[in-house]
Design a protein around this motif. Structure first.
Motif, mmCIF file in Angstrom:
data_model
loop_
_atom_site.group_PDB
_atom_site.id
_atom_site.type_symbol
_atom_site.label_atom_id
_atom_site.label_comp_id
_atom_site.label_asym_id
_atom_site.label_seq_id
_atom_site.Cartn_x
_atom_site.Cartn_y
_atom_site.Cartn_z
ATOM 1 N N ALA A 60 -15.263 -3.040 10.965
ATOM 2 C CA ALA A 60 -14.855 -4.420 11.206
ATOM 3 C C ALA A 60 -14.772 -5.197 9.899
ATOM 4 C CB ALA A 60 -15.828 -5.093 12.164
ATOM 5 N N GLY A 61 -13.775 -6.065 9.808
ATOM 6 C CA GLY A 61 -13.540 -6.868 8.615
ATOM 7 C C GLY A 61 -12.076 -6.823 8.236
ATOM 8 N N ASP A 62 -11.748 -7.279 7.019
ATOM 9 C CA ASP A 62 -10.346 -7.333 6.611
ATOM 10 C C ASP A 62 -10.011 -6.224 5.624
ATOM 11 O OD1 ASP A 62 -11.963 -9.291 4.782
ATOM 12 O OD2 ASP A 62 -10.186 -8.762 3.617
ATOM 13 N N CYS A 63 -8.738 -5.806 5.634
ATOM 14 C CA CYS A 63 -8.236 -4.807 4.691
ATOM 15 C C CYS A 63 -6.723 -4.955 4.602
ATOM 16 C CB CYS A 63 -8.629 -3.393 5.117
ATOM 17 S SG CYS A 63 -7.995 -2.892 6.728
ATOM 18 N N GLN A 64 -6.106 -4.153 3.738
ATOM 19 C CA GLN A 64 -4.655 -4.148 3.578
ATOM 20 C C GLN A 64 -4.146 -2.717 3.529
ATOM 21 O OE1 GLN A 64 -4.221 -6.634 -0.043
ATOM 22 N NE2 GLN A 64 -2.825 -7.881 1.161
ATOM 23 N N ILE A 65 -2.857 -2.559 3.826
ATOM 24 C CA ILE A 65 -2.181 -1.274 3.703
ATOM 25 C C ILE A 65 -1.159 -1.381 2.581
ATOM 26 C CG2 ILE A 65 -0.794 0.488 4.873
ATOM 27 C CD1 ILE A 65 -3.569 -0.010 6.080
ATOM 28 N N THR A 66 -1.076 -0.355 1.723
ATOM 29 C CA THR A 66 -0.026 -0.304 0.711
ATOM 30 C C THR A 66 0.860 0.910 0.963
ATOM 31 O OG1 THR A 66 -1.311 1.017 -0.871
ATOM 32 C CG2 THR A 66 -1.509 -1.385 -1.012
ATOM 33 N N ALA A 67 2.135 0.764 0.626
ATOM 34 C CA ALA A 67 3.084 1.878 0.672
ATOM 35 C C ALA A 67 3.720 1.997 -0.704
ATOM 36 C CB ALA A 67 4.148 1.639 1.735
ATOM 37 N N THR A 68 3.720 3.203 -1.252
ATOM 38 C CA THR A 68 4.285 3.447 -2.581
ATOM 39 C C THR A 68 5.477 4.384 -2.452
ATOM 40 O OG1 THR A 68 2.097 3.219 -3.586
ATOM 41 C CG2 THR A 68 3.814 4.262 -4.915
ATOM 42 N N ILE A 69 6.632 3.948 -2.981
ATOM 43 C CA ILE A 69 7.859 4.747 -2.980
ATOM 44 C C ILE A 69 8.458 4.689 -4.377
ATOM 45 C CG2 ILE A 69 10.152 5.062 -1.975
ATOM 46 C CD1 ILE A 69 9.196 3.571 0.498
ATOM 47 N N ASP A 70 8.644 5.843 -4.992
ATOM 48 C CA ASP A 70 9.232 5.914 -6.340
ATOM 49 C C ASP A 70 8.506 5.002 -7.322
ATOM 50 O OD1 ASP A 70 11.102 7.701 -5.370
ATOM 51 O OD2 ASP A 70 12.621 6.158 -5.004
ATOM 52 N N GLY A 71 7.181 4.932 -7.213
ATOM 53 C CA GLY A 71 6.391 4.131 -8.136
ATOM 54 C C GLY A 71 6.322 2.661 -7.803
ATOM 55 N N ARG A 72 7.059 2.220 -6.805
ATOM 56 C CA ARG A 72 7.039 0.814 -6.397
ATOM 57 C C ARG A 72 6.074 0.649 -5.221
ATOM 58 N NH1 ARG A 72 11.582 -2.154 -8.277
ATOM 59 N NH2 ARG A 72 13.025 -0.852 -9.468
ATOM 60 N N VAL A 73 5.305 -0.435 -5.250
ATOM 61 C CA VAL A 73 4.242 -0.633 -4.262
ATOM 62 C C VAL A 73 4.480 -1.930 -3.496
ATOM 63 C CG1 VAL A 73 1.753 -0.865 -3.895
ATOM 64 C CG2 VAL A 73 2.615 0.565 -5.769
ATOM 65 N N ILE A 74 4.280 -1.865 -2.193
ATOM 66 C CA ILE A 74 4.310 -3.069 -1.364
ATOM 67 C C ILE A 74 3.038 -3.092 -0.531
ATOM 68 C CG2 ILE A 74 5.549 -1.963 0.548
ATOM 69 C CD1 ILE A 74 6.960 -4.653 1.010
ATOM 70 N N SER A 75 2.507 -4.299 -0.309
ATOM 71 C CA SER A 75 1.261 -4.452 0.447
ATOM 72 C C SER A 75 1.521 -5.199 1.743
ATOM 73 C CB SER A 75 0.222 -5.226 -0.370
ATOM 74 O OG SER A 75 -0.088 -4.543 -1.565
ATOM 75 N N SER A 76 0.760 -4.847 2.767
ATOM 76 C CA SER A 76 0.831 -5.564 4.034
ATOM 77 C C SER A 76 0.085 -6.885 3.920
ATOM 78 C CB SER A 76 0.195 -4.723 5.148
ATOM 79 O OG SER A 76 -1.216 -4.666 4.970
ATOM 80 N N MET A 77 0.236 -7.728 4.935
ATOM 81 C CA MET A 77 -0.619 -8.898 5.055
ATOM 82 C C MET A 77 -2.039 -8.424 5.349
ATOM 83 S SD MET A 77 1.899 -11.252 7.425
ATOM 84 C CE MET A 77 0.815 -12.669 7.393
#
Length: 243
Positions: A60-77
């Motif tokens: 329980a608590g907060d976290c984030q998900i990241t996706a990395t494609i070709d060295g580029r990273v995006i994070s979820s809310m």
């Protein structure tokens, strides 16, 4: 350019949800056969995620998900992983604490029309007090066009009312949005229709555009002790909700 599909703010502990990372070219076409690496960034909460993007909350608590494609990273809310018994706890809504059902209560909520196809397990008493909301739990055993139940909430002595739809095994916060005072809450067997006909096949998750209801199978008399008007403020089913 990369994009991650799946907007989610809350997830129950040990529940799974799918994330999808997408790589796009400058002309906005989708890159095929790209390798996507998913990771969980733990905060006060955590979870696991598979190489296919299936996230499972484990703490329980907060976290984030990241996706990395070709060295580029995006994070979820931020994702809030909720305790398994979260719905029974006090609720912090916009900085205010709401305590839910505050008395054990008296009487039985089942009416003469209650049957095994709709079972309410909580609240177990018909008359009680609550601070802003109470939790209702149960199961709708009907299928097809009768697979939904309808919970009606009406403030006594007024024309103010709202409703919630439930199906299957359910647990839901019922908000007493029209200020302090007495409310009558009823649970109804319901038959929904699609294009004017009761021919709903299961499972059905489409819009509910038409329905008919039966006499209430459960009835609760609730005193809301919260001294505020939540008409346009509290979470609800018909409008955008944090519940």
């Amino acid at each position: 350019m990369i994009k991650m599909e799946c907007i989610v703010l809350e997830i129950k502990n040990m529940t799974e949800i799918q994330f999808n990372g997408i790589g796009r070219r400058l002309d906005n076409t989708i890159k095929e056969d790209v390798i996507i690496e998913y990771n969980v960034i733990s905060g006060s909460g955590s979870g696991t995620i598979t190489s296919e993007g299936v996230f499972r909350g484990t703490q329980a608590g907060d976290c984030q998900i990241t996706a990395t494609i070709d060295g580029r990273v995006i994070s979820s809310m931020n994702i809030e992983v909720l305790d398994e018994n979260y719905i029974d706890e006090s609720f912090n809504y916009n900085g205010n604490i709401y305590n839910g059902k505050t008395t054990i209560g008296t009487g039985t909520p089942a009416t003469a029309f209650a049957n095994e196809m709709i079972k309410i397990t909580e609240p177990s008493t018909a008359n009680f007090e609550a601070d802003g909301f109470f939790v209702i739990k149960g199961k709708i055993n009907y299928t097809d066009s009768k697979q939904y139940g309808l919970i009606n909430i009406k403030k006594d002595g007024t024309d103010k009312e709202t409703s919630y739809w439930v199906k299957g095994d359910f647990q839901k916060r019922v908000w007493l949005r029209f200020g302090s005072g007495a409310y009558t809450v009823t649970v109804h067997k319901t038959e929904i229709s699609e294009n004017g006909e009761n021919t709903i096949n299961e499972p059905y998750d489409g819009d509910i555009n038409g329905w008919s209801t039966w006499t209430e199978e459960y009835k609760f008399n609730v005193i809301n002790t919260r001294e505020e008007d939540g008409t346009f403020y509290y979470p609800s089913d018909p409008i955008q909700s944090d519940d």
